[in-house]
Design a protein around this motif. Structure first.
Motif, PDB file in Angstrom:
ATOM      1  N   ARG A   1       0.833  -1.203   0.000  1.00 20.11           N
ATOM      2  CA  ARG A   1       0.000   0.000   0.000  1.00 20.11           C
ATOM      3  C   ARG A   1       0.870   1.256   0.000  1.00 20.11           C
ATOM      4  NH1 ARG A   1      -3.417  -3.372   3.129  1.00 20.11           N
ATOM      5  NH2 ARG A   1      -2.391  -2.768   5.091  1.00 20.11           N
ATOM      6  N   GLN A   2       1.982   1.206   0.731  1.00 24.67           N
ATOM      7  CA  GLN A   2       2.906   2.335   0.718  1.00 24.67           C
ATOM      8  C   GLN A   2       3.518   2.537  -0.667  1.00 24.67           C
ATOM      9  OE1 GLN A   2       5.778   1.484   3.791  1.00 24.67           O
ATOM     10  NE2 GLN A   2       4.359   1.961   5.460  1.00 24.67           N
ATOM     11  N   ASP A   3       3.878   1.419  -1.314  1.00 27.30           N
ATOM     12  CA  ASP A   3       4.436   1.516  -2.668  1.00 27.30           C
ATOM     13  C   ASP A   3       3.412   2.083  -3.636  1.00 27.30           C
ATOM     14  OD1 ASP A   3       6.663   0.406  -1.553  1.00 27.30           O
ATOM     15  OD2 ASP A   3       6.689  -1.405  -2.780  1.00 27.30           O
ATOM     16  N   TYR A   4       2.160   1.636  -3.492  1.00 32.95           N
ATOM     17  CA  TYR A   4       1.083   2.150  -4.350  1.00 32.95           C
ATOM     18  C   TYR A   4       0.925   3.656  -4.135  1.00 32.95           C
ATOM     19  CZ  TYR A   4      -3.534   2.686  -6.470  1.00 32.95           C
ATOM     20  OH  TYR A   4      -4.590   3.100  -7.245  1.00 32.95           O
ATOM     21  N   ASP A   5       0.917   4.087  -2.878  1.00 34.78           N
ATOM     22  CA  ASP A   5       0.785   5.514  -2.584  1.00 34.78           C
ATOM     23  C   ASP A   5       1.969   6.295  -3.131  1.00 34.78           C
ATOM     24  OD1 ASP A   5      -1.590   5.000  -1.279  1.00 34.78           O
ATOM     25  OD2 ASP A   5      -0.700   5.003   0.739  1.00 34.78           O
ATOM     26  N   LEU A   6       3.158   5.698  -3.070  1.00 35.45           N
ATOM     27  CA  LEU A   6       4.357   6.340  -3.608  1.00 35.45           C
ATOM     28  C   LEU A   6       4.201   6.601  -5.100  1.00 35.45           C
ATOM     29  CD1 LEU A   6       7.452   7.083  -3.178  1.00 35.45           C
ATOM     30  CD2 LEU A   6       7.923   4.761  -3.941  1.00 35.45           C
TER      31      LEU A   6
END
Length: 334
Positions: free
Chosen positions: A294-299
């Motif tokens: 999810r953090q990678d997606y937000d990035l």
């Protein structure tokens, strides 16, 4: 009638035995040219592990994570290796692609430069030339790095440099900076010594998942057992190579010319470090954590934008991993 039966039996005995199951031809497109981080696939193939599972594996040389993501996503190759952030970008553009196993639990993305060229950290990148291939993950994700580093994305210029020509381009001053994976770190230390400067993306707060095993979504839905076999054999191979890399590198060097054995051995030590985190050592080798995804997606969403947003949970699966195969942190040098 008796003569007929004898003749029929003779013909049956003379006929060649057919295999119980014909192997299915399966393609794996790499992210770049083969090096130590790909050696487990060559090792498992040489050992006949894929073949025993009915998989006739072909390993295709890649031209960047962007290329491998799109080829897998379009159905041109069932499996591939790609940087996960780059894969998410491709998925937002319609690529039917799913991540099944992380190889680099930590990002391998690193920029290298020579201090004598007037570069002293990421904030001094503006006005300089960065050399890498057009499909390189670091070029795709450059806007994210630039924003995290506090510089304008258009403050640098990019020069197309092939994967094997990066060091030569930096040495000849064709470019001022190159991008490369951290597993190649020692080669540049040997070449440039104290003049070498570098920054890993993790050092500026960016640690997206790196290279991972990806699959075409339609292929996965149609061939769940084959996909599971492929993932678990690959897991087994990576664990075997962590335990003893010598036979793995032999399998790689037997099939790929132009590689230096000692350099590949040094690379593998860096690769083991990149493979290791709290999840790969406790959940399963290759584990992909939902929170980090999810953090990678937000990035990607923040810095690049998603052409067509999607639920990140649909972009990866850990269901095919064997939880009994875990990364051995005791074999990683600090």
């Amino acid at each position: 009638m008796k003569v007929f039966r004898i003749a029929a039996l003779a013909l049956a005995l003379a006929a060649p035995a057919l295999p119980a199951q014909s192997a299915e031809s399966v393609n794996l497109i790499l992210n770049w040219t083969p090096t130590a981080d790909h050696s487990p696939f060559y090792y498992a193939k040489a050992q006949g592990w894929y073949e025993k599972a009915g998989i006739d594996l072909n390993i295709e040389v890649g031209k960047g994570s962007g290329v491998s993501s799109l080829k897998v996503g379009s159905g041109g190759s069932p499996f591939g290796i790609a940087d996960l952030a780059t894969m998410l970008v491709a998925r937002s553009k319609g690529a039917d692609v799913v991540a099944l196993m992380s190889i680099y639990a930590n990002t391998g993305q690193t920029f290298y430069w020579l201090k004598s060229y007037g570069v002293d950290g990421a904030r001094t990148f503006p006005g300089h030339k960065i050399g890498n291939p057009p499909g390189d993950a670091s070029r795709v994700m450059w806007p994210a790095f630039a924003k995290a580093a506090g510089i304008a994305p258009d403050a640098v210029s990019f020069v197309n440099v092939g994967p094997t020509a990066k060091i030569a381009a930096l040495k000849s001053h064709t470019v001022d900076i190159i991008s490369d994976f951290y597993n190649e770190h020692d080669l540049k230390v040997i070449e440039f010594g104290a003049d070498l400067g570098f920054v890993n993306w993790k050092d500026i707060g960016l640690n997206p998942y790196g290279n991972s095993l990806i699959v075409n979504g339609a292929f996965l839905r149609k061939n769940p057992k084959l996909a599971e076999d492929f993932v678990r054999i690959s897991q087994k191979a990576f664990a075997a190579c962590v335990a003893d890399v010598a036979p793995c590198l032999k399998a790689l060097l037997d099939q790929v010319s132009g590689l230096d054995k000692e350099n590949q051995e040094r690379q593998w030590e860096r690769i083991k470090f990149l493979m290791t985190d709290d999840f790969t050592t406790t959940r399963a080798l290759g584990w992909i954590d939902a929170g980090r995804m999810r953090q990678d997606y937000d990035l990607v969403q923040t810095y690049l934008g998603m052409e067509k947003p999607f639920a990140v949970e649909s972009a990866f699966s850990t269901e095919l991993l064997d939880p009994s195969i875990r990364m051995d942190a005791g074999r990683v040098k600090k």
